[in-house]
Design an enzyme around this catalytic site. Structure first.
Site, PDB file in Angstrom:
ATOM      1  N   TYR A   5      16.604  53.392  35.624  1.00  0.00           N
ATOM      2  CA  TYR A   5      16.526  54.859  35.669  1.00  0.00           C
ATOM      3  C   TYR A   5      15.481  55.299  36.693  1.00  0.00           C
ATOM      4  O   TYR A   5      14.351  55.571  36.345  1.00  0.00           O
ATOM      5  CB  TYR A   5      16.157  55.364  34.268  1.00  0.00           C
ATOM      6  CG  TYR A   5      16.113  56.870  34.087  1.00  0.00           C
ATOM      7  CD1 TYR A   5      17.166  57.687  34.466  1.00  0.00           C
ATOM      8  CD2 TYR A   5      14.996  57.469  33.491  1.00  0.00           C
ATOM      9  CE1 TYR A   5      17.118  59.061  34.266  1.00  0.00           C
ATOM     10  CE2 TYR A   5      14.945  58.840  33.281  1.00  0.00           C
ATOM     11  CZ  TYR A   5      16.008  59.636  33.670  1.00  0.00           C
ATOM     12  OH  TYR A   5      15.962  60.994  33.466  1.00  0.00           O
ATOM     13  N   ARG A  37      16.148  62.466  40.829  1.00  0.00           N
ATOM     14  CA  ARG A  37      16.618  62.266  39.455  1.00  0.00           C
ATOM     15  C   ARG A  37      16.536  63.562  38.653  1.00  0.00           C
ATOM     16  O   ARG A  37      15.672  64.398  38.892  1.00  0.00           O
ATOM     17  CB  ARG A  37      15.740  61.181  38.812  1.00  0.00           C
ATOM     18  CG  ARG A  37      16.234  60.635  37.502  1.00  0.00           C
ATOM     19  CD  ARG A  37      15.308  59.552  37.014  1.00  0.00           C
ATOM     20  NE  ARG A  37      14.061  60.093  36.474  1.00  0.00           N
ATOM     21  CZ  ARG A  37      12.988  59.360  36.186  1.00  0.00           C
ATOM     22  NH1 ARG A  37      12.991  58.060  36.414  1.00  0.00           N
ATOM     23  NH2 ARG A  37      11.900  59.916  35.686  1.00  0.00           N
ATOM     24  N   ASP A  38      17.438  63.692  37.677  1.00  0.00           N
ATOM     25  CA  ASP A  38      17.450  64.826  36.753  1.00  0.00           C
ATOM     26  C   ASP A  38      17.549  66.140  37.528  1.00  0.00           C
ATOM     27  O   ASP A  38      16.746  67.051  37.358  1.00  0.00           O
ATOM     28  CB  ASP A  38      16.209  64.806  35.860  1.00  0.00           C
ATOM     29  CG  ASP A  38      16.368  65.646  34.595  1.00  0.00           C
ATOM     30  OD1 ASP A  38      17.512  66.007  34.273  1.00  0.00           O
ATOM     31  OD2 ASP A  38      15.359  65.940  33.948  1.00  0.00           O
ATOM     32  N   SER A  41      12.690  65.252  33.459  1.00  0.00           N
ATOM     33  CA  SER A  41      12.490  63.819  33.695  1.00  0.00           C
ATOM     34  C   SER A  41      12.582  63.488  35.177  1.00  0.00           C
ATOM     35  O   SER A  41      13.111  62.449  35.566  1.00  0.00           O
ATOM     36  CB  SER A  41      13.519  63.009  32.905  1.00  0.00           C
ATOM     37  OG  SER A  41      13.385  63.221  31.523  1.00  0.00           O
ATOM     38  N   ASP A  65      22.491  60.501  32.771  1.00  0.00           N
ATOM     39  CA  ASP A  65      22.741  61.895  33.187  1.00  0.00           C
ATOM     40  C   ASP A  65      23.174  62.073  34.640  1.00  0.00           C
ATOM     41  O   ASP A  65      23.599  63.164  35.020  1.00  0.00           O
ATOM     42  CB  ASP A  65      21.516  62.793  32.954  1.00  0.00           C
ATOM     43  CG  ASP A  65      21.295  63.116  31.489  1.00  0.00           C
ATOM     44  OD1 ASP A  65      22.120  62.718  30.663  1.00  0.00           O
ATOM     45  OD2 ASP A  65      20.282  63.765  31.172  1.00  0.00           O
ATOM     46  N   ASP A 101      10.989  64.299  24.648  1.00  0.00           N
ATOM     47  CA  ASP A 101      11.991  64.661  25.652  1.00  0.00           C
ATOM     48  C   ASP A 101      11.404  65.558  26.729  1.00  0.00           C
ATOM     49  O   ASP A 101      12.031  65.780  27.765  1.00  0.00           O
ATOM     50  CB  ASP A 101      13.155  65.411  24.991  1.00  0.00           C
ATOM     51  CG  ASP A 101      13.933  64.537  24.023  1.00  0.00           C
ATOM     52  OD1 ASP A 101      14.121  63.351  24.322  1.00  0.00           O
ATOM     53  OD2 ASP A 101      14.346  65.047  22.966  1.00  0.00           O
TER      54      ASP A 101
END
Length: 381
Positions: free
Chosen positions: A116, A121-122, A128, A169, A347
């Site tokens: 990840y 990212r995200d 994140s 995701d 989270d």
């Protein structure tokens, strides 16, 4: 109802002796066998150590019942996340611990890892966001300094099996969120990065599961064929003959595998729990020539009534640790229930007052997960 739910969802040591062979070792050529069958899912001692704080909190209140439940949770398998270049050492630690457990029990270990660290990212939520940016040579760094050493480490540990989750995701954002400029710009980087990871991790002891989000995100009838096409494009980009085992759903989310109560917000969806989502996605994957095999994250499951819509994804309460990891599932396309998300890690600074940044320990939340843990965690199958 359907539109509002969908929009909200978008926000979102020593070597083991060569003989005798550990029980659960796959026979040569058994490429279609469930890689979890007959093996022991790895119990991560680093995560178990974090739960010591949780156990002490219960003992300080003389709550011996939940302290004992915490000990059961500590003995439950969970995946190891590798989310930054500096965390590649997590793989070394997991390998050493798995070898120790394998030597002690004589049973083949399957180690769950999460890869990840994509650049950008995200792209839709940002809670994140990672360390790499495509504007700063992130894709090349991802390939050479992250994926390659990741692959080298697991390839060298031939005495263990690995179940590897690829980039939670990421591809789901390409199915639904290309209207967001950051996601649209990240799309080719995501595809090339994941394809490179697939091609780099082609080892007989490595079983790859591409993240397929969850039923509340990609499970709608209109999204299912689009998701399958996106996945197929990336696997094709990985190169001829490159294989994945299947897909992982519900990573870091709260959907039940089998819903005891069907929530009102699932009314218009055939993917109203994760078992139904796997079954809904299967024919579209098969049409694209992809393997319809799944693992489902049940590390955390929302209690009925906890959410008003699927788009609530951050530190959902009330929730509990879900069913214990197992291959005993009532769905022929599902390899196993697993705990991908280590319960107790936040989270993000959302969902509940006082929640810390994503990935940081949130002990009040961990205590709630223990208190509401599924009975199978305490009374393992």
């Amino acid at each position: 109802m359907r539109v509002s739910s969908l929009v909200a969802a978008l926000a979102t040591g020593g070597l083991v002796a060569a003989t005798p062979k550990p029980k659960g070792s796959s026979p040569p050529g058994a490429v279609d066998a469930n890689p979890f069958k007959g093996k022991t899912q790895f119990v991560n001692p680093a995560w178990a150590a974090k739960l010591e704080q949780t156990k002490k909190a219960f003992l300080a209140r003389n709550d011996t019942v939940n302290a004992a439940k915490t000990e059961k949770v500590q003995q439950t398998s969970s995946f190891v996340w590798v989310s930054r270049i500096a965390e590649l050492s997590n793989i070394d630690d997991a390998i050493a611990a798995a070898r120790k457990a394998q030597k002690k029990t004589g049973r083949r270990q399957i180690v769950g890892l999460v890869l990840y660290n994509l650049p950008d990212r995200d792209c839709s939520a940002g809670e994140s966001a990672g360390e790499l940016s495509s504007d700063k040579n992130g894709l090349e760094i991802y390939k050479t300094e992250f994926v390659k050493p990741f692959a080298d480490k697991v390839a060298a540990a031939k005495d263990l099996d690995f179940a590897i989750v690829l980039e939670p995701d990421s591809l789901a954002n390409l199915v639904t969120n290309l209207g967001i400029e950051f996601c649209a710009n990240a799309a080719p980087v995501y595809r090339e990065g994941i394809a490179y990871a697939i091609s780099s991790l082609q080892q007989p002891n490595v079983h790859l599961y591409i993240d397929a989000a969850h039923g509340g995100w990609l499970g709608w009838d209109d999204n299912l064929p689009l998701a399958a096409k996106e996945f197929a494009e990336v696997v094709k980009l990985a190169g001829e003959g490159k294989k994945i085992r299947g897909f992982v759903t519900n990573v870091s989310n709260y959907n039940p595998f089998h819903a005891v109560v069907r929530e009102n917000f699932t009314e218009w969806s055939n993917s109203w729990d994760e078992s139904h989502y796997a079954s809904s996605l299967t024919p579209f994957l098969e049409k694209e020539g992809l393997p319809a095999r799944f693992i489902v994250d049940q590390g955390r499951v929302a209690l009925p009534g906890a959410r008003k819509e699927w788009g609530e994804w951050c530190n959902v309460a009330p929730a509990g640790f879900g069913p214990a990891p197992t291959t005993r599932v009532n769905n022929t396309v599902v390899d196993a229930l697993v705990w991908v998300k280590p319960g107790g890690e936040s989270d993000g600074e959302c969902g509940l007052a006082g929640a810390p940044k994503a990935g940081q320990w949130f002990d009040e939340y961990a205590q709630m997960l223990v208190e509401n843990a599924h009975p199978s965690v305490v009374h393992k199958w």
